[in-house]
Scaffold this active site. Sequence first.
Site, short mmCIF file in Angstrom:
data_model
loop_
_atom_site.label_atom_id
_atom_site.label_comp_id
_atom_site.label_asym_id
_atom_site.label_seq_id
_atom_site.Cartn_x
_atom_site.Cartn_y
_atom_site.Cartn_z
N CYS A 96 -1.72 -12.94 5.99
CA CYS A 96 -1.40 -12.99 4.37
C CYS A 96 -2.53 -13.18 3.81
CB CYS A 96 -0.37 -14.04 4.05
SG CYS A 96 -0.03 -14.00 2.13
N LEU A 97 -2.74 -12.15 2.45
CA LEU A 97 -4.03 -12.52 1.93
C LEU A 97 -4.07 -13.76 1.22
CD1 LEU A 97 -4.16 -8.87 0.20
CD2 LEU A 97 -5.59 -9.83 2.36
N HIS A 139 7.43 -8.63 4.58
CA HIS A 139 6.63 -9.68 3.96
C HIS A 139 6.43 -9.79 2.62
CE1 HIS A 139 2.82 -12.21 4.72
NE2 HIS A 139 2.58 -11.70 3.22
N GLU A 140 6.26 -8.70 2.05
CA GLU A 140 5.90 -8.70 0.49
C GLU A 140 7.22 -8.84 -0.40
OE1 GLU A 140 3.19 -8.81 -0.28
OE2 GLU A 140 2.22 -8.02 1.31
N GLN A 164 1.11 -12.70 -5.83
CA GLN A 164 -0.23 -13.02 -5.37
C GLN A 164 -1.38 -12.90 -6.33
OE1 GLN A 164 0.78 -10.75 -1.67
NE2 GLN A 164 -0.54 -12.26 -0.76
N HIS A 185 7.74 -12.52 -0.89
CA HIS A 185 7.02 -12.95 -1.70
C HIS A 185 7.65 -13.20 -2.84
CE1 HIS A 185 2.96 -14.37 -0.36
NE2 HIS A 185 2.81 -12.92 0.42
N GLY A 231 -0.66 -4.99 2.20
CA GLY A 231 0.45 -5.18 1.09
C GLY A 231 0.11 -6.30 0.16
#
Length: 164
Positions: A90-91, A132-133, A51, A136, A46
């Site tokens: 996480c990216l 999670h997303e 991000q 953000h 995701g």
Amino acid sequence: MAIRNIVQDGDPILKKKSRLVEKFDDRLHQLLEDMKDTLTEAKGAGLAAVQVGVLRQVCIIDVEEDEPVIELINPVILEEEGCQNGAEGCLSFPGQFGLVKRPMKVTVRAQDRNGNYFEKTAEGFAARAFSHEIDHLHGITYDTKVSRMLTEEELESGEYEIDD
């Protein structure tokens, strides 16, 4: 299409709340396409617009092999059920993983790229990714929810104790 740079841990933008999307136009569509390319390149599950440095309530989820990427604009979690505690990364935090509690099932209301409302229910890993997303978009990063970080050895073996 373009691959955008992923904002890394320590950048203050990750802690900012994203603004609602009000224009469903070509610019939004381009952002979504760029985010898909970026997510594919990064091999993630995701990605939130913040991000890639855009403070808009936009995120994408790619967890189902046979299904297209799910685009969520202005998403709101309507319901949460159950609990799962597992490894999460996480990216924006490359190479770091920790144990995070998330709901086992979530129902989300969002808009598509054309502004149409829809609801989507996700379970298991998909519910983790949605949560999670969406976090953000509210300036919440997974590291603030970690009960403990995992070592490289734990990750490689897949064997680690989950704290309840």
